[in-house]
Design a protein around this motif. Structure first.
Motif, mmCIF file in Angstrom:
data_model
loop_
_atom_site.group_PDB
_atom_site.id
_atom_site.type_symbol
_atom_site.label_atom_id
_atom_site.label_comp_id
_atom_site.label_asym_id
_atom_site.label_seq_id
_atom_site.Cartn_x
_atom_site.Cartn_y
_atom_site.Cartn_z
ATOM 1 N N UNK A 1 8.175 -10.704 -4.058
ATOM 2 C CA UNK A 1 9.323 -11.355 -4.676
ATOM 3 C C UNK A 1 10.244 -12.016 -3.650
ATOM 4 N N UNK B 1 -3.765 4.070 -0.868
ATOM 5 C CA UNK B 1 -3.856 4.353 -2.296
ATOM 6 C C UNK B 1 -4.782 5.544 -2.535
ATOM 7 N N UNK C 1 7.045 -3.431 1.679
ATOM 8 C CA UNK C 1 5.754 -3.782 1.094
ATOM 9 C C UNK C 1 5.415 -2.866 -0.057
ATOM 10 N N UNK D 1 -2.918 -4.476 -5.912
ATOM 11 C CA UNK D 1 -2.659 -5.442 -6.982
ATOM 12 C C UNK D 1 -1.166 -5.538 -7.287
ATOM 13 N N UNK E 1 -2.971 8.669 -1.547
ATOM 14 C CA UNK E 1 -1.988 9.083 -2.543
ATOM 15 C C UNK E 1 -2.628 9.890 -3.662
ATOM 16 N N UNK F 1 2.226 -0.019 -1.594
ATOM 17 C CA UNK F 1 0.964 0.646 -1.316
ATOM 18 C C UNK F 1 -0.178 0.137 -2.195
ATOM 19 N N UNK F 2 0.133 -0.744 -3.172
ATOM 20 C CA UNK F 2 -0.887 -1.169 -4.126
ATOM 21 C C UNK F 2 -1.491 -2.520 -3.791
#
Lengths: 234, 234
Positions: free
Chosen positions: B96, B116, B86, B91, B119, B88-89
């Motif tokens: 894919x 996020x 996956x 957006x 981080x 972490x964002x």
DNA sequence: CGGGCATTTGATTTAGCTCAATCCCCGTGG
DNA sequence: CCACGGGGATTGAGCTAAATCAAATGCCCG
């Protein structure tokens, strides 16, 4: 970032041309960049050597390549202007692959020590780098799928279509593109032989999908049919 | 991180088993992890859907796969315990590829919003994530080279050798391994057919390189010859 | 104009695919 | 305990897409 402003760090006339500045989050990086040029065939990173730099490509194309035990070269991917190469980390370990200039290339090179400190102060910049790297990982996995199952025709058509997409931005004639690779390089990239690449190009031409005006130029006569051919799996 | 200590966040008995805690830099993440289990065949991420999670695999294997227009499945890679999946964002855009459990899987799932923010406060953690992602990019490019040129024998031998390396850590018998995939899944991973995979296994067995005691088990009788076979390019 | 290289075209071979028939576990039920 | 299925795996017999080997053509540049 004002359009048309020159990039003070990289001595590139138009800031938009300096790949790294195209993204606001990466701006803190630019302060530490120095300019470097490579001639066609020059190796920036050699597989096995420790990676000592992180750079952003401004102009020209590079190839990521690997020479297998049998001495055959495989091109694992292309790097276009705006792409990053190398690693921002000093302890990134040995380079997994060669990175070589396909033509004249200009780079914005960043010293690893500096960039790593800069990242610690600019989480957004690091975030952007991670985000780009994750996206690239997805891209590379996509090309895995092509190499696993696609026919020779689909590989060649796919490469032309993809190149056309990249060109679309900076092209005068929408339909005519200039391939960045020789037939031999295309073969190394697509996992085929020169002869097979050539035959598929001829086939697409005979079908009226593309025109071959000479040299590396390709005229895309039927974009829809080209996209169709690119999806032709066994 | 004290060996043998239990992981309070993930309810895993031995902290070393909780992938994410194996790396000290990633520790801040663990505070936000929740446990999740998947059964064989369950889809964690579906291609095209927005990616809503970032997780670390604790137990079990997952496959990253893609179904091409012709309906054939291609396995683009395997995810082992300790690997991240996956993004972490929030957006990060559409996924894919599909990510599916190959057997029973336990995950440490992190909420994207939280991670996020974490981080931003822990540059070392983000650094570690970037570093891992760059390394994985190199790995995936390596498998591109195999798909581009390697013979069927080399692909199969390479897969067995690679699996053996992964198993070496947690195995009672050094030489005997259990393949995590069926013949069909191996075919989808290596870009071959079931029959070809089977024939190459038989060939390796006939040559005395491996033994096939039954089921998915493989006995590595001649590691050197196996490595040699894995390098057999056309 | 000619040499050297990339590309195209042709003829043949071959690795891996397809189609088809067993085989081998392994669990199930009589 | 053993016959009976059933799904994965193996084996076999052609077939085909792409590789290989070989030659011809075109093209750029001195």
């Amino acid at each position: 970032m004002v359009f048309g402003k020159s990039c003070s760090q990289c001595s590139v006339r138009d800031a938009a041309l300096c790949g790294v500045l195209a993204d606001a989050d990466l701006a803190p990086m630019a302060a530490h960049g120095t300019q470097r040029r490579l001639a066609r065939g020059e190796t920036l990173i050699r597989a096995g050597d420790p990676v000592r730099l992180c750079a952003n490509i401004q102009r020209g194309l590079m190839k990521i390549s690997h020479t297998n035990p049998a001495g055959q070269e495989v091109i694992l991917g292309l790097l276009w202007p705006g792409d990053f190469v190398g690693t921002p980390f000093l302890d990134g370990g040995p380079a997994p692959h060669d990175v070589v200039a396909l033509g004249a290339v200009s780079l914005c090179v960043f010293a690893q020590g500096t960039i790593e400190r800069t990242m610690a102060d600019h989480p957004l910049m690091q975030r952007q780098l991670l985000s780009r790297t994750l996206a690239e990982l997805g891209q590379v996995r996509g090309s895995l799928s092509r190499l696993a199952r696609a026919t020779a025709l689909a590989r060649v058509a796919g490469f032309i279509a993809q190149t056309a997409q990249r060109h679309r931005a900076d092209s005068e004639d929408e339909r005519q593109i200039e391939l960045p690779l020789s037939r031999g390089e295309m073969a190394d990239l697509l996992g085929l032989t020169i002869e097979t690449v050539s035959r598929q190009m001829t086939r697409l031409k005979a079908a009226g999908v593309i025109g071959l005006p000479g040299g590396r130029r390709v005229l895309i006569q039927d974009p829809h049919a080209l996209a169709e051919a690119a999806e032709d799996h066994v």
